[in-house]
Write an enzyme that holds these catalytic residues in place. Structure first.
Site, PDB file in Angstrom:
ATOM      1  N   GLU A  50       0.873  -1.174   0.000  1.00 58.78           N
ATOM      2  CA  GLU A  50       0.000   0.000   0.000  1.00 58.78           C
ATOM      3  C   GLU A  50       0.903   1.213   0.000  1.00 58.78           C
ATOM      4  OE1 GLU A  50      -3.510   2.397   2.436  1.00 58.78           O
ATOM      5  OE2 GLU A  50      -2.429   0.783   3.457  1.00 58.78           O
ATOM      6  N   ASP A  75       5.021   4.814   3.636  1.00 63.08           N
ATOM      7  CA  ASP A  75       4.700   6.236   3.698  1.00 63.08           C
ATOM      8  C   ASP A  75       5.913   6.955   4.275  1.00 63.08           C
ATOM      9  OD1 ASP A  75       1.603   7.748   3.804  1.00 63.08           O
ATOM     10  OD2 ASP A  75       3.390   8.870   4.364  1.00 63.08           O
ATOM     11  N   ASP A 124      -2.668  12.240  -3.752  1.00 61.98           N
ATOM     12  CA  ASP A 124      -2.784  13.571  -4.354  1.00 61.98           C
ATOM     13  C   ASP A 124      -2.769  13.384  -5.875  1.00 61.98           C
ATOM     14  OD1 ASP A 124      -2.270  16.128  -5.453  1.00 61.98           O
ATOM     15  OD2 ASP A 124      -1.211  16.751  -3.653  1.00 61.98           O
ATOM     16  N   ASP A 158     -10.971   9.707  -5.045  1.00 62.16           N
ATOM     17  CA  ASP A 158     -12.122  10.599  -5.138  1.00 62.16           C
ATOM     18  C   ASP A 158     -11.978  11.553  -6.319  1.00 62.16           C
ATOM     19  OD1 ASP A 158     -10.999  13.454  -3.872  1.00 62.16           O
ATOM     20  OD2 ASP A 158      -9.969  11.663  -3.176  1.00 62.16           O
ATOM     21  N   THR A 202     -11.183   4.094   4.047  1.00 63.93           N
ATOM     22  CA  THR A 202     -10.219   4.901   4.777  1.00 63.93           C
ATOM     23  C   THR A 202     -10.913   6.112   5.403  1.00 63.93           C
ATOM     24  OG1 THR A 202      -9.626   6.416   2.973  1.00 63.93           O
ATOM     25  CG2 THR A 202      -8.487   4.289   3.040  1.00 63.93           C
ATOM     26  N   TYR A 204     -10.244   9.291   4.936  1.00 63.66           N
ATOM     27  CA  TYR A 204     -10.569  10.315   3.945  1.00 63.66           C
ATOM     28  C   TYR A 204     -11.649   9.845   2.988  1.00 63.66           C
ATOM     29  CZ  TYR A 204      -6.779  13.284   5.521  1.00 63.66           C
ATOM     30  OH  TYR A 204      -5.977  14.094   6.270  1.00 63.66           O
ATOM     31  N   GLU A 205     -11.664   8.550   2.696  1.00 63.47           N
ATOM     32  CA  GLU A 205     -12.717   8.027   1.831  1.00 63.47           C
ATOM     33  C   GLU A 205     -14.093   8.293   2.431  1.00 63.47           C
ATOM     34  OE1 GLU A 205     -13.947   3.803  -0.327  1.00 63.47           O
ATOM     35  OE2 GLU A 205     -12.269   3.869   1.086  1.00 63.47           O
TER      36      GLU A 205
END
Length: 257
Positions: A50, A75, A124, A158, A202, A204-205
């Site tokens: 991921e 990350d 992003d 998104d 998630t 943010y999802e």
């Protein structure tokens, strides 16, 4: 740096499946598990990444649901992955690892043919910088160099722009699309039905869903050796809501009411 971040970094340093390797350390020492991840996990199960994992919601969520694969979240922000790493530690998940590093250094951590699948979740869209798009040709070329035969990239986003761009990039370069939808949670959508990832959302999802945005999903194969070509994007509309802060989203369907 705040005390909370310092505490999180200290806690991460004591978790044996979290690897923090800045470039200087890679240059001087190399990464000992490159090509040998089976030794860390104690099995030869497929490896799934991921990228830009944030809190590691997919890394941990998939590991819970699918013990037949090993999941690694990557990350650069250690404070973000603290949430997923401590959850995996608390639950005793043996098929989870995290790497704190830049995605550009991926080949320092994985040998050719070592990665079975890649997830890119809500990156992003980098509308003005093609070479920074995590689904762009620069990164996909890098993914290919560590990918096992049949490796797939799965994108959730998104962003209408990123979805359109990635779809066009895959088509231009004859990368086989396995599944695609511009509204994953629309009534009747069967994409991903029965797969372990389908009910993972998630942080943010869920925010985007709560604000009335649709979630797009695209899965395509990475096999191939020819150079990847960038598609034209001048006719792809930009995401207008990206011009605003995360606290305010411009939604045409609401503005028309």
């Amino acid at each position: 740096m705040g005390k909370n971040k310092l505490r999180k970094f200290d806690e991460l340093s004591h978790i044996d499946f979290v690897f923090q390797y800045p470039f200087a350390r890679l240059r001087d020492e190399g990464f000992p598990l490159r090509g040998r991840w089976n030794e860390h996990f104690g099995n030869d199960h497929p490896i799934v990444l991921e990228l830009g994992c944030g809190k590691g919601e997919y890394t941990v969520g998939l590991a819970r649901r699918d013990p037949s694969r090993n999941y690694i979240g990557i990350d650069i922000k250690g404070a973000r992955m603290h949430s997923g790493a401590t959850a995996a530690q608390r639950e005793g998940l043996a098929n989870v690892a995290f790497i704190r590093t830049s995605i550009e250094l991926l080949e320092h951590f994985f040998a050719p043919g070592e990665v079975a699948e890649i997830w890119v979740t809500f990156p992003d869209p980098q509308m003005q910088k093609a070479n920074k798009r995590l689904t762009g040709t620069r990164f996909c070329s890098m993914y290919r160099r560590v990918a096992a035969p049949g490796c797939r990239l799965r994108l959730k986003t998104d962003s209408p722009f990123l979805y359109a761009y990635t779809s066009r990039m895959a088509a231009l370069n004859s990368l086989p699309v396995v599944d695609a939808t511009d509204d994953l949670y629309a009534p009747g959508c069967t994409v991903g039905a029965g797969e372990p990832w389908r009910d993972i959302r998630t942080h943010y999802e869920q925010q985007w869903l709560d604000r009335g945005l649709t979630i797009k999903y695209l899965c395509f194969g990475l096999d191939g050796a020819t150079a990847l070509n960038e598609p034209a994007v001048d006719d792809i509309p930009l995401d207008t809501y990206r011009s605003y802060s995360r606290g305010y989203i411009q939604m045409p369907q609401l503005m028309e009411e």
